[in-house]
Scaffold this motif. Structure first.
Motif, short mmCIF file in Angstrom:
data_model
loop_
_atom_site.label_atom_id
_atom_site.label_comp_id
_atom_site.label_asym_id
_atom_site.label_seq_id
_atom_site.Cartn_x
_atom_site.Cartn_y
_atom_site.Cartn_z
N ASN A 144 -81.69 32.41 -13.39
CA ASN A 144 -80.51 31.55 -13.36
C ASN A 144 -79.41 32.03 -14.31
O ASN A 144 -78.47 31.30 -14.61
N LYS A 145 -79.53 33.26 -14.82
CA LYS A 145 -78.51 33.84 -15.70
C LYS A 145 -78.08 35.19 -15.14
O LYS A 145 -78.91 35.98 -14.69
N ALA A 146 -76.78 35.46 -15.20
CA ALA A 146 -76.26 36.70 -14.62
C ALA A 146 -75.91 37.70 -15.71
O ALA A 146 -75.34 37.34 -16.74
N MET A 147 -76.29 38.96 -15.48
CA MET A 147 -75.85 40.05 -16.36
C MET A 147 -74.61 40.73 -15.81
O MET A 147 -73.83 41.30 -16.55
N LEU A 148 -74.45 40.69 -14.50
CA LEU A 148 -73.34 41.39 -13.87
C LEU A 148 -72.05 40.57 -13.98
O LEU A 148 -72.08 39.34 -13.88
N TRP A 149 -70.93 41.25 -14.16
CA TRP A 149 -69.64 40.58 -14.20
C TRP A 149 -69.26 40.12 -12.81
O TRP A 149 -69.32 40.88 -11.84
N TRP A 150 -68.79 38.90 -12.71
CA TRP A 150 -68.56 38.23 -11.44
C TRP A 150 -67.43 38.86 -10.63
O TRP A 150 -67.49 38.93 -9.41
N SER A 183 -70.31 47.30 -13.74
CA SER A 183 -71.22 46.79 -14.77
C SER A 183 -72.23 47.86 -15.19
O SER A 183 -72.57 47.98 -16.37
N TYR A 184 -72.69 48.67 -14.21
CA TYR A 184 -73.64 49.72 -14.54
C TYR A 184 -73.02 50.76 -15.46
O TYR A 184 -73.69 51.32 -16.34
N LEU A 185 -71.75 51.05 -15.27
CA LEU A 185 -71.07 52.02 -16.13
C LEU A 185 -71.00 51.51 -17.57
O LEU A 185 -71.10 52.29 -18.52
N VAL A 186 -70.83 50.20 -17.74
CA VAL A 186 -70.88 49.62 -19.08
C VAL A 186 -72.27 49.80 -19.68
O VAL A 186 -72.42 50.15 -20.86
N SER A 230 -74.36 38.30 -1.40
CA SER A 230 -75.29 37.20 -1.17
C SER A 230 -76.19 37.04 -2.40
O SER A 230 -76.25 37.93 -3.27
N LEU A 231 -76.91 35.90 -2.47
CA LEU A 231 -77.80 35.66 -3.61
C LEU A 231 -78.86 36.75 -3.71
O LEU A 231 -79.17 37.25 -4.79
N GLY A 232 -79.43 37.15 -2.56
CA GLY A 232 -80.44 38.20 -2.57
C GLY A 232 -79.90 39.52 -3.04
O GLY A 232 -80.55 40.24 -3.81
N GLN A 233 -78.71 39.88 -2.59
CA GLN A 233 -78.09 41.13 -3.04
C GLN A 233 -77.79 41.10 -4.53
O GLN A 233 -78.00 42.09 -5.24
N ARG A 234 -77.33 39.96 -5.02
CA ARG A 234 -77.03 39.85 -6.46
C ARG A 234 -78.29 40.02 -7.29
O ARG A 234 -78.29 40.71 -8.32
N MET A 235 -79.39 39.38 -6.86
CA MET A 235 -80.63 39.49 -7.63
C MET A 235 -81.13 40.93 -7.62
O MET A 235 -81.61 41.44 -8.65
N LYS A 236 -81.04 41.61 -6.51
CA LYS A 236 -81.45 43.01 -6.46
C LYS A 236 -80.59 43.86 -7.40
O LYS A 236 -81.10 44.74 -8.11
N GLU A 254 -79.08 42.78 -10.05
CA GLU A 254 -79.47 42.40 -11.42
C GLU A 254 -80.70 43.20 -11.85
O GLU A 254 -80.77 43.70 -12.99
N LEU A 255 -81.68 43.31 -10.96
CA LEU A 255 -82.88 44.09 -11.27
C LEU A 255 -82.54 45.55 -11.52
O LEU A 255 -83.08 46.19 -12.43
N LEU A 256 -81.64 46.09 -10.71
CA LEU A 256 -81.22 47.48 -10.89
C LEU A 256 -80.61 47.67 -12.28
O LEU A 256 -80.93 48.63 -12.99
N ALA A 257 -79.74 46.75 -12.67
CA ALA A 257 -79.10 46.83 -13.99
C ALA A 257 -80.14 46.80 -15.11
O ALA A 257 -80.04 47.54 -16.10
N ALA A 258 -81.15 45.94 -14.96
CA ALA A 258 -82.16 45.79 -16.00
C ALA A 258 -82.99 47.05 -16.18
O ALA A 258 -83.51 47.32 -17.27
N LEU A 259 -83.13 47.85 -15.12
CA LEU A 259 -84.02 49.00 -15.16
C LEU A 259 -83.31 50.33 -15.35
O LEU A 259 -83.95 51.38 -15.38
N LEU A 260 -81.99 50.31 -15.50
CA LEU A 260 -81.24 51.55 -15.62
C LEU A 260 -81.70 52.39 -16.81
O LEU A 260 -81.75 53.62 -16.73
N HIS A 261 -81.99 51.76 -17.93
CA HIS A 261 -82.32 52.50 -19.15
C HIS A 261 -83.83 52.75 -19.29
O HIS A 261 -84.30 53.08 -20.37
N ARG A 262 -84.57 52.59 -18.20
CA ARG A 262 -86.02 52.84 -18.16
C ARG A 262 -86.78 52.05 -19.23
O ARG A 262 -87.47 52.63 -20.08
N PRO A 263 -86.69 50.73 -19.21
CA PRO A 263 -87.40 49.94 -20.22
C PRO A 263 -88.90 50.05 -20.06
O PRO A 263 -89.42 50.22 -18.95
#
Length: 338
Positions: free
Chosen positions: A118-124, A131-134, A171-177, A179-188
């Motif tokens: 229920n929280k967004a990392m991506l800029w609306w 956002s990924y470039l940031v 869409s909500l599904g696209q946004r969540m996907k 969001e996951l991509l953003a979270a994994l960019l830096h190989r956590p």
């Protein structure tokens, strides 16, 4: 419930996440009702202490996919926030990758990621790629590796065609996907997920589950998941941790939780014609439902063979389904104290 596997003390010994005697207290104010109560609240408020976690012990090993379960208010989200450094414990200790999360050191933050449903990392108002470039600049990622990483994850998530579309138009599904991509960019090395499939349709939910399973398998990313969707837990998690009233109530596999909580087998027998059911059921068996030519039974595990042998005499059997209790029902029983 059993708490096998819970640490009793000592060093982390290689555990990715180790919590020992973890306590988190909140101070909550109460306002009296009405205008007079609001005016009094400007001067003084009634304050009460609430203990969200009460000497919690838990341990997560490298590469595990762990489900963190419990009723609303049991302490699941508080545990996640303590593990990723958003909160500081009131007492006790939690270490993630050898760090104290509340110190918020960059060496620690670059090794974890958090996705809150229920929280967004991506800029609306900009595209996901902006956002990924940031993120690339923030984590000082190599340009070529960043490009390969975005392309690979986008292909896995099937979002290649929307990376340049403003987030508000997704869409909500696209946004969540995304969001996951953003979270994994830096190989956590550790990924915390709080309700990642909330509000998604069946197709998007299946895609997210498949992606998370692949990330865990391929990259050996340690994943901690909280979800009220028991299908998420059953399909993804090797192990579940059940938090109740701020303490660890169960630590083990989903199958073991089901077997302990609801040890009986559930059977659905379908006959060609209405069956001639017995006046007295075989030992350890009871009927829980009947509809047309189908009968639903619940039987002790060791009574199933004898039951199936007897069922052949009730009529012509055309279909048979035998399984364990549904995990949703198991969790309802557990959380209801049964």
């Amino acid at each position: 419930m059993s708490t096998k596997g819970v640490p009793t003390g000592g060093s982390d010994g290689g555990g990715v996440i180790v919590a020992q005697q973890l306590i988190k207290d909140y101070r909550r104010s109460r306002q009296r009702p009405g205008l007079l109560g609001a005016l009094r609240g400007l001067v003084s408020r009634d304050v009460e202490e609430h203990r969200a976690l009460d000497r919690l012990d838990l341990r997560v090993e490298p590469g595990e996919f762990v489900g963190l379960l419990g009723r609303n208010g049991a302490g699941k989200t508080t545990t996640i926030k303590l593990c990723c450094g958003l909160l500081r414990p009131s007492a006790g200790e939690v270490r993630v990758l050898g760090h104290q999360p509340w110190r918020r050191e960059f060496a620690f933050l670059r090794r974890i990621a958090v996705v809150l449903g229920n929280k967004a990392m991506l800029w609306w108002d900009v595209s996901p790629m902006d956002s990924y470039l940031v993120h690339r600049a923030m984590y000082d990622l190599d340009h070529d590796d960043f490009a390969r990483r975005v392309a690979g994850l986008a292909e896995l998530l099937d979002v290649t065609t929307v990376l340049d579309v403003p987030v508000r138009q997704l869409s909500l599904g696209q946004r969540m996907k995304c969001e996951l991509l953003a979270a994994l960019l830096h190989r956590p090395e550790v990924l915390f997920l709080d309700e990642p499939t909330i509000g998604l349709d069946v197709v998007s939910t299946a895609a997210v589950r498949e992606f998370l399973a692949e990330v865990n398998r391929r990259d050996r990313t340690t994943i901690v998941l909280t979800s009220h969707d028991m299908d998420d837990v059953e399909q993804l998690c090797d192990r579940v941790l059940l938090v109740d009233d701020g303490r660890l109530g169960y630590d083990g596999t989903v199958a073991d939780l089901v077997a302990r909580t609801s040890p009986d087998k559930e059977l659905r027998l379908t006959f060609r014609h209405p069956p001639q059911l017995p006046a007295v059921w075989p030992r350890g068996t009871r009927m829980v439902g009947r509809e047309g030519t189908s009968v639903e039974l619940r039987a002790e595990r060791d009574a199933v063979p004898a039951l199936l042998g007897a069922a052949a005499g009730w009529g012509e059997l055309v279909d048979l389904d035998v399984g364990d209790a549904d995990l949703d029902q198991v969790m309802r029983d557990v959380l209801a104290g049964r």
